[in-house]
Scaffold this motif. Sequence first.
Motif, PDB file in Angstrom:
ATOM      1  N   TYR A  89      51.610  66.351 -13.540  1.00  0.00           N
ATOM      2  CA  TYR A  89      51.883  65.362 -12.500  1.00  0.00           C
ATOM      3  C   TYR A  89      51.929  63.950 -13.066  1.00  0.00           C
ATOM      4  O   TYR A  89      51.351  63.651 -14.101  1.00  0.00           O
ATOM      5  N   ASP A  91      52.045  59.955 -11.216  1.00  0.00           N
ATOM      6  CA  ASP A  91      52.099  59.175  -9.977  1.00  0.00           C
ATOM      7  C   ASP A  91      51.676  57.735 -10.205  1.00  0.00           C
ATOM      8  O   ASP A  91      50.985  57.424 -11.158  1.00  0.00           O
ATOM      9  N   GLN A  93      49.642  54.530  -8.536  1.00  0.00           N
ATOM     10  CA  GLN A  93      48.493  54.416  -7.648  1.00  0.00           C
ATOM     11  C   GLN A  93      48.084  52.972  -7.467  1.00  0.00           C
ATOM     12  O   GLN A  93      48.427  52.113  -8.266  1.00  0.00           O
ATOM     13  N   GLY A 102      47.922  56.983  -3.809  1.00  0.00           N
ATOM     14  CA  GLY A 102      48.952  57.138  -4.820  1.00  0.00           C
ATOM     15  C   GLY A 102      50.050  58.061  -4.344  1.00  0.00           C
ATOM     16  O   GLY A 102      49.853  58.859  -3.427  1.00  0.00           O
ATOM     17  N   PHE A 103      51.219  57.944  -4.985  1.00  0.00           N
ATOM     18  CA  PHE A 103      52.377  58.777  -4.673  1.00  0.00           C
ATOM     19  C   PHE A 103      53.066  59.137  -5.972  1.00  0.00           C
ATOM     20  O   PHE A 103      53.148  58.312  -6.879  1.00  0.00           O
ATOM     21  N   GLY A 104      53.583  60.374  -6.044  1.00  0.00           N
ATOM     22  CA  GLY A 104      54.287  60.778  -7.253  1.00  0.00           C
ATOM     23  C   GLY A 104      54.871  62.166  -7.134  1.00  0.00           C
ATOM     24  O   GLY A 104      55.182  62.646  -6.036  1.00  0.00           O
ATOM     25  N   LYS A 105      54.993  62.815  -8.285  1.00  0.00           N
ATOM     26  CA  LYS A 105      55.566  64.154  -8.385  1.00  0.00           C
ATOM     27  C   LYS A 105      54.636  65.053  -9.173  1.00  0.00           C
ATOM     28  O   LYS A 105      53.899  64.611 -10.053  1.00  0.00           O
ATOM     29  N   SER A 115      56.707  66.715  -4.154  1.00  0.00           N
ATOM     30  CA  SER A 115      56.113  65.391  -3.969  1.00  0.00           C
ATOM     31  C   SER A 115      54.602  65.545  -3.795  1.00  0.00           C
ATOM     32  O   SER A 115      54.110  66.559  -3.318  1.00  0.00           O
ATOM     33  N   LYS A 116      53.888  64.508  -4.223  1.00  0.00           N
ATOM     34  CA  LYS A 116      52.421  64.525  -4.205  1.00  0.00           C
ATOM     35  C   LYS A 116      51.948  63.169  -3.705  1.00  0.00           C
ATOM     36  O   LYS A 116      52.420  62.130  -4.148  1.00  0.00           O
ATOM     37  N   SER A 117      51.023  63.169  -2.775  1.00  0.00           N
ATOM     38  CA  SER A 117      50.380  61.938  -2.339  1.00  0.00           C
ATOM     39  C   SER A 117      48.877  62.154  -2.395  1.00  0.00           C
ATOM     40  O   SER A 117      48.399  63.281  -2.260  1.00  0.00           O
ATOM     41  N   LYS A 118      48.142  61.076  -2.624  1.00  0.00           N
ATOM     42  CA  LYS A 118      46.696  61.217  -2.786  1.00  0.00           C
ATOM     43  C   LYS A 118      45.974  60.034  -2.169  1.00  0.00           C
ATOM     44  O   LYS A 118      46.501  58.923  -2.103  1.00  0.00           O
ATOM     45  N   ASP A 134      44.495  65.346  -1.789  1.00  0.00           N
ATOM     46  CA  ASP A 134      45.904  65.365  -2.191  1.00  0.00           C
ATOM     47  C   ASP A 134      46.691  66.170  -1.173  1.00  0.00           C
ATOM     48  O   ASP A 134      46.201  67.179  -0.662  1.00  0.00           O
TER      49      ASP A 134
END
Length: 163
Positions: A89, A91, A93, A102-105, A115-118, A134
């Motif tokens: 991953y 992201d 943050q 945070g946001f990313g892949k 997609s990944k958010s935390k 997450d």
Amino acid sequence: MKKLLFILLLIICSTDIRSQGLPFYFSPGVQIGIDSGRNAYFSYQFTLGMNVPIGRGDMTIDAFILPGITFGKRHYKYKKEKKYESFTYLDGQLTILPFGLGFGKIWKSDGESFSKSKLWVLNPLVPITIISYDYISFADKPKHHYGLFGVLPIPLGEWGALN
């Protein structure tokens, strides 16, 4: 990805950048957790970011914003299927103590990405630990993940309001 790692290592190891007194930090971390399907996971990561004090001149307060970029690996153990699966991953943050987001892949080795958010909050009971949540857009796996991080922020320059 190799280019990004190379650039991050250059920044960390560069004496020219470190001697400028810029407020960079490096933060390795490990996480254990469980997803909403009760599958265990383990992550390890590193973050490179900056410490940005809030305020100007005499108005600077002892608070700061920590923008950063995080690169990591996550390993799942799926109980029902009795298998292991690994993801990488990346992201961006933003931390405004004691909270962060945070946001990313996140992607598998075959290139399939999600997609990944935390979100996280500092653990008030144990220093340098973070309680995290997450959300990952998996199509066929649990999407909610709850964990506990151990982190160790290491300043690479001046720490502004913390000095």
